[in-house]
Design a protein around this motif. Structure first.
Motif, PDB file in Angstrom:
ATOM      1  N   ARG A 204       1.278  94.570  -4.287  1.00  0.00           N
ATOM      2  CA  ARG A 204       0.464  93.838  -3.311  1.00  0.00           C
ATOM      3  C   ARG A 204       0.657  94.387  -1.901  1.00  0.00           C
ATOM      4  NH1 ARG A 204       2.062  89.638  -6.688  1.00  0.00           N
ATOM      5  NH2 ARG A 204       3.827  89.092  -5.349  1.00  0.00           N
ATOM      6  N   VAL A 205       1.894  94.670  -1.549  1.00  0.00           N
ATOM      7  CA  VAL A 205       2.174  95.221  -0.217  1.00  0.00           C
ATOM      8  C   VAL A 205       1.500  96.578  -0.055  1.00  0.00           C
ATOM      9  CG1 VAL A 205       3.990  96.153   1.269  1.00  0.00           C
ATOM     10  CG2 VAL A 205       4.316  93.952   0.145  1.00  0.00           C
ATOM     11  N   LEU A 206       1.568  97.408  -1.099  1.00  0.00           N
ATOM     12  CA  LEU A 206       0.943  98.733  -1.030  1.00  0.00           C
ATOM     13  C   LEU A 206      -0.571  98.624  -0.940  1.00  0.00           C
ATOM     14  CD1 LEU A 206       3.108 100.738  -3.603  1.00  0.00           C
ATOM     15  CD2 LEU A 206       3.007 101.075  -1.128  1.00  0.00           C
ATOM     16  N   VAL A 207      -1.167  97.765  -1.777  1.00  0.00           N
ATOM     17  CA  VAL A 207      -2.632  97.606  -1.766  1.00  0.00           C
ATOM     18  C   VAL A 207      -3.094  97.088  -0.415  1.00  0.00           C
ATOM     19  CG1 VAL A 207      -4.559  96.276  -2.715  1.00  0.00           C
ATOM     20  CG2 VAL A 207      -2.899  97.312  -4.248  1.00  0.00           C
ATOM     21  N   LEU A 208      -2.426  96.083   0.127  1.00  0.00           N
ATOM     22  CA  LEU A 208      -2.802  95.533   1.430  1.00  0.00           C
ATOM     23  C   LEU A 208      -2.682  96.602   2.520  1.00  0.00           C
ATOM     24  CD1 LEU A 208      -3.621  93.204   3.243  1.00  0.00           C
ATOM     25  CD2 LEU A 208      -1.227  92.474   3.312  1.00  0.00           C
ATOM     26  N   THR A 209      -1.600  97.375   2.477  1.00  0.00           N
ATOM     27  CA  THR A 209      -1.403  98.431   3.472  1.00  0.00           C
ATOM     28  C   THR A 209      -2.488  99.494   3.363  1.00  0.00           C
ATOM     29  OG1 THR A 209       0.998  98.085   3.423  1.00  0.00           O
ATOM     30  CG2 THR A 209       0.203 100.166   4.350  1.00  0.00           C
TER      31      THR A 209
ATOM     32  N   GLN B 202      -7.593 103.393   3.229  1.00  0.00           N
ATOM     33  CA  GLN B 202      -7.325 104.407   2.208  1.00  0.00           C
ATOM     34  C   GLN B 202      -7.673 103.830   0.832  1.00  0.00           C
ATOM     35  OE1 GLN B 202      -6.383 107.596   2.919  1.00  0.00           O
ATOM     36  NE2 GLN B 202      -6.590 106.997   5.073  1.00  0.00           N
ATOM     37  N   PHE B 203      -8.966 103.629   0.606  1.00  0.00           N
ATOM     38  CA  PHE B 203      -9.402 102.974  -0.627  1.00  0.00           C
ATOM     39  C   PHE B 203      -9.151 103.850  -1.857  1.00  0.00           C
ATOM     40  CE2 PHE B 203     -12.198 101.438   2.848  1.00  0.00           C
ATOM     41  CZ  PHE B 203     -11.726 100.132   2.892  1.00  0.00           C
ATOM     42  N   GLU B 204      -9.136 105.178  -1.660  1.00  0.00           N
ATOM     43  CA  GLU B 204      -8.840 106.064  -2.781  1.00  0.00           C
ATOM     44  C   GLU B 204      -7.422 105.821  -3.293  1.00  0.00           C
ATOM     45  OE1 GLU B 204      -9.752 106.998   0.193  1.00  0.00           O
ATOM     46  OE2 GLU B 204     -11.709 107.991   0.060  1.00  0.00           O
TER      47      GLU B 204
ATOM     48  N   GLY C  50      -7.376 102.865  -5.577  1.00  0.00           N
ATOM     49  CA  GLY C  50      -7.841 103.246  -6.910  1.00  0.00           C
ATOM     50  C   GLY C  50      -6.777 104.004  -7.678  1.00  0.00           C
ATOM     51  N   PHE C  51      -6.046 104.872  -6.979  1.00  0.00           N
ATOM     52  CA  PHE C  51      -4.969 105.622  -7.620  1.00  0.00           C
ATOM     53  C   PHE C  51      -3.876 104.681  -8.113  1.00  0.00           C
ATOM     54  CE2 PHE C  51      -0.798 107.662  -7.286  1.00  0.00           C
ATOM     55  CZ  PHE C  51      -0.963 108.728  -8.171  1.00  0.00           C
ATOM     56  N   LEU C  52      -3.560 103.672  -7.298  1.00  0.00           N
ATOM     57  CA  LEU C  52      -2.518 102.719  -7.673  1.00  0.00           C
ATOM     58  C   LEU C  52      -2.931 101.913  -8.903  1.00  0.00           C
ATOM     59  CD1 LEU C  52       0.256 101.675  -6.795  1.00  0.00           C
ATOM     60  CD2 LEU C  52      -0.899  99.963  -5.408  1.00  0.00           C
ATOM     61  N   ILE C  53      -4.199 101.510  -8.945  1.00  0.00           N
ATOM     62  CA  ILE C  53      -4.699 100.776 -10.110  1.00  0.00           C
ATOM     63  C   ILE C  53      -4.632 101.653 -11.352  1.00  0.00           C
ATOM     64  CG2 ILE C  53      -6.738  99.698 -11.133  1.00  0.00           C
ATOM     65  CD1 ILE C  53      -7.549  98.834  -8.329  1.00  0.00           C
ATOM     66  N   ALA C  54      -5.016 102.936 -11.205  1.00  0.00           N
ATOM     67  CA  ALA C  54      -4.960 103.862 -12.342  1.00  0.00           C
ATOM     68  C   ALA C  54      -3.519 104.074 -12.803  1.00  0.00           C
ATOM     69  CB  ALA C  54      -5.585 105.199 -11.942  1.00  0.00           C
TER      70      ALA C  54
ATOM     71  N   LEU D 232      -8.278  90.529  -1.261  1.00  0.00           N
ATOM     72  CA  LEU D 232      -8.905  89.469  -0.475  1.00  0.00           C
ATOM     73  C   LEU D 232      -8.243  89.324   0.899  1.00  0.00           C
ATOM     74  CD1 LEU D 232      -9.489  86.715  -3.191  1.00  0.00           C
ATOM     75  CD2 LEU D 232     -11.211  88.130  -2.058  1.00  0.00           C
ATOM     76  N   LEU D 233      -6.931  89.439   0.941  1.00  0.00           N
ATOM     77  CA  LEU D 233      -6.231  89.349   2.228  1.00  0.00           C
ATOM     78  C   LEU D 233      -6.597  90.526   3.128  1.00  0.00           C
ATOM     79  CD1 LEU D 233      -2.687  88.183   1.065  1.00  0.00           C
ATOM     80  CD2 LEU D 233      -4.370  86.845   2.325  1.00  0.00           C
ATOM     81  N   GLY D 234      -6.709  91.707   2.526  1.00  0.00           N
ATOM     82  CA  GLY D 234      -7.106  92.870   3.304  1.00  0.00           C
ATOM     83  C   GLY D 234      -8.517  92.733   3.867  1.00  0.00           C
TER      84      GLY D 234
END
Length: 234
Positions: free
Chosen positions: A175-180, A186-188, A191-195, A226-228
């Motif tokens: 969550r911290v990484l996605v929000l950051t 850095q939407f790519e 996507g990389f994190l989800i993959a 959502l927070l982002g």
């Protein structure tokens, strides 16, 4: 200080008092015993001190006192809500909704009838304060929210040998990484994190556990996204 800053500061005070300054054991004791819990009075004192302290206004002592007293009534009554056959499984969400309702009502009423005159200059703008609030939510509160979602929908995984704290830590980190990444646009990387998370696999006959992890992952990423987006709209 404007109303937006004042309100977000009160939300931060609530999150700190209700999630970070009580252990899981004490929270369970408080939720089970209600008014009979010896920890409840200390919890209410913490709520009052954070609410008043983060208002940065001497005159808000009465507003903080109202928030603390209503917090006392709501937390003390939680055992009766939890035991209700119809709404018991939603007790966490009802509890938090009532806290937020009272917090917003008292804060807005105070701002309307009294001048917001902080005794110290707040160097952080509304967007920065929401950012602090968002990162706090991504930590312990989000883990509890996800756990309560599982409880509300009666989702469980019997017979698992996984370390419970490992899952919590993974959730916090993602969550911290996605929000950051979202704040940095850095939407790519998101996507990389989800993959990368999708690499996690279980045996074909472990469908229940796979669904459990999938639901938890979707909730975890959803909270951060959502927070982002919320911060981006401010």
């Amino acid at each position: 200080m404007n109303l937006g800053q004042f309100l977000v500061l009160q939300f931060i005070a609530h999150v700190l008092a209700d999630f970070f300054f009580q252990t899981d054991r004490l929270a369970i004791q408080k939720n089970e015993l209600g008014f009979r819990s010896p920890f409840l009075k200390w919890h209410i004192l913490i709520v009052f001190l954070f609410s008043w302290g983060l208002s940065f206004q001497t005159r808000f002592v009465y507003g903080a006192l109202i928030i603390a007293l209503t917090h006392f009534m709501i937390d003390g009554s939680k055992p009766w809500i939890s035991k209700n056959r119809i709404i018991g499984r939603y007790s966490f969400f009802i509890d938090q909704a009532l806290h937020v309702l009272m917090l917003v009502s008292v804060t807005v009423a105070y701002a309307y009838y009294a001048e917001l005159d902080a005794w110290v200059n707040i160097p952080i703008g509304i967007k920065g304060l929401i950012g602090v609030f968002a990162y706090l939510l991504c930590l312990k509160p989000a883990n509890i929210f996800i756990k309560e979602m599982f409880r509300a929908y009666q989702i469980s995984v019997p017979g698992t040998d996984d370390l419970p704290n490992a899952g919590k830590l993974i959730g916090v980190l993602e969550r911290v990484l996605v929000l950051t990444f979202i704040l940095l646009k850095q939407f790519e990387a998101v996507g990389f994190l989800i993959a990368a998370k999708s690499i996690l696999r279980y045996k074909n006959d472990d469908t229940i556990k796979t669904e459990y992890v999938l639901i938890g992952t979707m909730l975890s990423f959803g909270i951060a996204v959502l927070l982002g987006l919320l911060i981006g709209f401010v």
